[in-house]
Structure formats: C-alpha cells, structure tokens
Scaffold this motif. Structure first.
Motif, PDB file in Angstrom:
ATOM      1  N   VAL A 153       0.793  -1.319  -0.105  1.00  0.00           N
ATOM      2  CA  VAL A 153      -0.187  -0.127  -0.098  1.00  0.00           C
ATOM      3  C   VAL A 153       0.718   1.310   0.014  1.00  0.00           C
ATOM      4  N   ASP A 154       0.526   2.102  -0.769  1.00  0.00           N
ATOM      5  CA  ASP A 154       1.154   3.465  -0.754  1.00  0.00           C
ATOM      6  C   ASP A 154       0.135   4.588  -0.886  1.00  0.00           C
ATOM      7  N   VAL A 155       0.397   5.657  -0.180  1.00  0.00           N
ATOM      8  CA  VAL A 155      -0.449   6.943  -0.216  1.00  0.00           C
ATOM      9  C   VAL A 155       0.475   7.895  -0.797  1.00  0.00           C
ATOM     10  N   VAL A 156      -0.055   8.471  -1.921  1.00  0.00           N
ATOM     11  CA  VAL A 156       0.598   9.711  -2.382  1.00  0.00           C
ATOM     12  C   VAL A 156      -0.475  11.014  -2.342  1.00  0.00           C
ATOM     13  N   GLU A 219      -4.678  16.584  -4.215  1.00  0.00           N
ATOM     14  CA  GLU A 219      -5.021  15.346  -4.739  1.00  0.00           C
ATOM     15  C   GLU A 219      -4.277  14.034  -3.901  1.00  0.00           C
ATOM     16  N   HIS A 220      -5.237  13.092  -3.609  1.00  0.00           N
ATOM     17  CA  HIS A 220      -4.579  12.152  -2.776  1.00  0.00           C
ATOM     18  C   HIS A 220      -4.985  10.635  -3.359  1.00  0.00           C
ATOM     19  N   ALA A 221      -4.113   9.798  -3.622  1.00  0.00           N
ATOM     20  CA  ALA A 221      -4.337   8.552  -4.156  1.00  0.00           C
ATOM     21  C   ALA A 221      -3.922   7.502  -3.151  1.00  0.00           C
ATOM     22  N   VAL A 222      -4.637   6.411  -3.115  1.00  0.00           N
ATOM     23  CA  VAL A 222      -4.013   5.303  -2.222  1.00  0.00           C
ATOM     24  C   VAL A 222      -4.202   4.197  -3.528  1.00  0.00           C
ATOM     25  N   ILE A 223      -2.803   3.482  -3.359  1.00  0.00           N
ATOM     26  CA  ILE A 223      -2.467   2.451  -4.467  1.00  0.00           C
ATOM     27  C   ILE A 223      -2.128   1.116  -3.808  1.00  0.00           C
ATOM     28  N   PHE A 224      -2.941   0.206  -4.137  1.00  0.00           N
ATOM     29  CA  PHE A 224      -2.705  -1.154  -3.511  1.00  0.00           C
ATOM     30  C   PHE A 224      -2.186  -2.053  -4.691  1.00  0.00           C
ATOM     31  N   SER A 225      -1.041  -2.361  -4.336  1.00  0.00           N
ATOM     32  CA  SER A 225      -0.156  -3.222  -5.601  1.00  0.00           C
ATOM     33  C   SER A 225      -0.013  -4.649  -5.233  1.00  0.00           C
ATOM     34  N   GLY A 226      -0.465  -5.448  -6.027  1.00  0.00           N
ATOM     35  CA  GLY A 226      -0.502  -6.973  -5.861  1.00  0.00           C
ATOM     36  C   GLY A 226       0.361  -7.609  -7.053  1.00  0.00           C
ATOM     37  N   ASN A 227       0.337  -8.990  -7.088  1.00  0.00           N
ATOM     38  CA  ASN A 227       1.245  -9.541  -7.970  1.00  0.00           C
ATOM     39  C   ASN A 227       0.203  -9.499  -9.033  1.00  0.00           C
ATOM     40  N   GLY A 228       0.546  -9.112 -10.135  1.00  0.00           N
ATOM     41  CA  GLY A 228      -0.258  -9.115 -11.603  1.00  0.00           C
ATOM     42  C   GLY A 228      -1.439  -8.095 -11.519  1.00  0.00           C
ATOM     43  N   GLU A 229      -1.784  -7.266 -10.389  1.00  0.00           N
ATOM     44  CA  GLU A 229      -2.630  -6.487 -10.358  1.00  0.00           C
ATOM     45  C   GLU A 229      -2.518  -5.108  -9.332  1.00  0.00           C
TER      46      GLU A 229
END
Length: 271
Positions: A153-156, A219-229
């Motif tokens: 998880v990343d918050v930008v 602007e705020h984004a939460v990015i959930f990075s998994g394997n293949g998605e």
C-alpha cells in the motif's frame, strides 16, 4: 433575505485560501451569517470590513483579537495552524462555543487537549473537510480489509508548492484508515519518503510519498499493488470551495449539540 435564525459562524483564518471560500460561502448560503472573522495580528485585513476581503460579504469587521471575534458566535470554523487553533479551542471551551476544526497537523498532546475540550463543547475534527475527501478515507479502509493479504500500500499526496504539512493530514488519515482496517499500527509500519532509499520493501509497510508543486489544490491516491494487478483510488480537489461547503455542513451538524468529539463520518451520516 436570510432567516433571522441564521447560524452565526466565526471564521478563523478568514484571509487564507480556504478562509476566503468560507467567507464567500457563509455570506451567500441561506441559514448562515458571519458573526466574526479572525486573522493573524500581522494580516493587512485586520480592522477592515469583510467586504474588503470578499466583495459583498458584509460589514462585519475583521479582527485579530480572539475575544472580539467570538462575540455572538454559535460555531467557530477554524482553518489556521495547529498551535493557533489550539488557543482558539480553549477560548471556545471557556465560552461554550462549538467548533468545526479544519486545521490539521496536531501532535498527540495537542489532540488530547482537543479531546478534553470536547467534554465541554461539541467539536467536529477532520483531516479533510470535503465530502469526497472524507469518503475516500472511508473507502480506503474498506478496500484494505478486502486486500489485506499480498498487497503493498502506498499513499500519494499532491499539493501546491507552499503546502506546509508533509505528508498532509489527509495522507496520514488515509494511512491510519488502511492500518486500522488491516490490523496494523501505523506508527510501526509507515515509511515516509517511500522510494527515497534503496532498501527492499518491508512486507506490511505503508509507503507515503508527497509531491509539492504548482497551484494544485489537493490530490490524494491510495495504491494497492499486488502480483499481476493494482488497485487505485483517487480524490482530486479542483477548488477550495468544496472544503467550505463541507465545513458549513459540519457547522449545521454541531450546532446545538452540548459536547462530544465528532468526525466527518458522523456529519455525513446525518442528513
């Protein structure tokens, strides 16, 4: 013609970016009147009428004296700095004036002072006063529960070049929502300036990145990075009027309540 029963608001930080939008919104929204406008002692607007700040906003005089600004107020709406806002909360507690706190950046001790004041007056405090921004925080927790395994998880957060907080209060709130929903303690898993070092990513960490440039409102984004998605949620604020409208909604919510510490979740659940 406004109703004589208009909710009387005092706006702290009236000459700031959001403060001006609050003055404009409160002056033009039925059911509200501006009883006071508070600015810093160094502001060139101290001692001038609101019309000088926002044409058509009325003849209420702008002041840098807290006692004068709070006269006749039902609710204080505060968009200042943490150490200044804390003094305003204490003054409102003494006068039994309820508070909408749009200011962020409080440390633990300062937050405790606000919580103690809420035993005597009603306070709405939020990292983001816009309805969309508050919804983003809610959604972030919901998604974190669903994607708790195998996703980084990343918050930008992206803001204008003069934004003081780093990360922003909204970014921290997003991280707290993700951590709480996935059974983590943000203090132990947050990585600030994520990507600035060459160390491998630690499983379960929540990365924070901040961009400061131009005139970006927020602007705020939460990015959930998994394997293949990858799953992303984003909220973009194009105008500060959204913070003003959310603050007025919070003022309606808090008006007449005796005491308590509330969030925008509470406000949004009340129509």
């Amino acid at each position: 013609m406004k109703s004589p029963a208009s909710l009387r608001v005092c706006i702290a930080g009236a000459s700031g970016r959001v403060g001006r939008q609050l003055v404009k919104a409160a002056a033009s929204t039925d059911g509200f009147s501006i009883s006071g406008a508070l600015v810093s002692p160094t502001s060139r607007y101290a001692g001038t009428p609101l019309d000088a700040l926002v044409p058509g906003a009325g003849e209420t005089w702008i002041t840098s004296i807290v006692d004068d600004a709070l006269v006749g107020a039902d609710v204080l709406i505060d968009f200042t700095r943490a150490h200044v806002a804390l003094e305003h909360v204490k003054a409102c507690r003494d006068r039994r004036i309820n508070v909408v706190m749009g200011t962020t950046g409080f440390d633990r001790d300062q937050s405790n002072v606000i919580a103690t004041a809420a035993e005597e007056v009603a306070i709405v405090t939020a990292a983001n006063m816009s309805i969309g921004g508050s919804t983003l925080i809610q959604i972030a927790g919901t998604i974190a529960r669903a994607l708790s395994d195998g996703f980084d998880v990343d918050v930008v957060g992206t803001h204008h070049r003069t934004k003081a907080e780093l990360p922003s209060g909204t970014s921290i709130a997003l991280g707290e929502a993700v951590a709480a929903a996935s059974g983590r303690d943000l203090a132990n898993c947050a990585v600030y300036g994520h990507g600035a070092n060459s160390s491998p990513r630690t499983a379960g960490s929540i990365g924070f990145s901040s961009i400061r440039g131009g005139d970006t409102v927020g602007e705020h984004a939460v990015i959930f990075s998994g394997n293949g998605e990858r799953f992303e949620i984003i909220h973009r604020a194009f105008h500060r009027s959204i913070y003003a409208q959310g603050s007025l909604r919070a003022a309606r919510f808090v008006a007449g309540r005796r005491c308590g510490l509330f969030t925008m979740d509470d406000v949004m659940q009340t129509r």
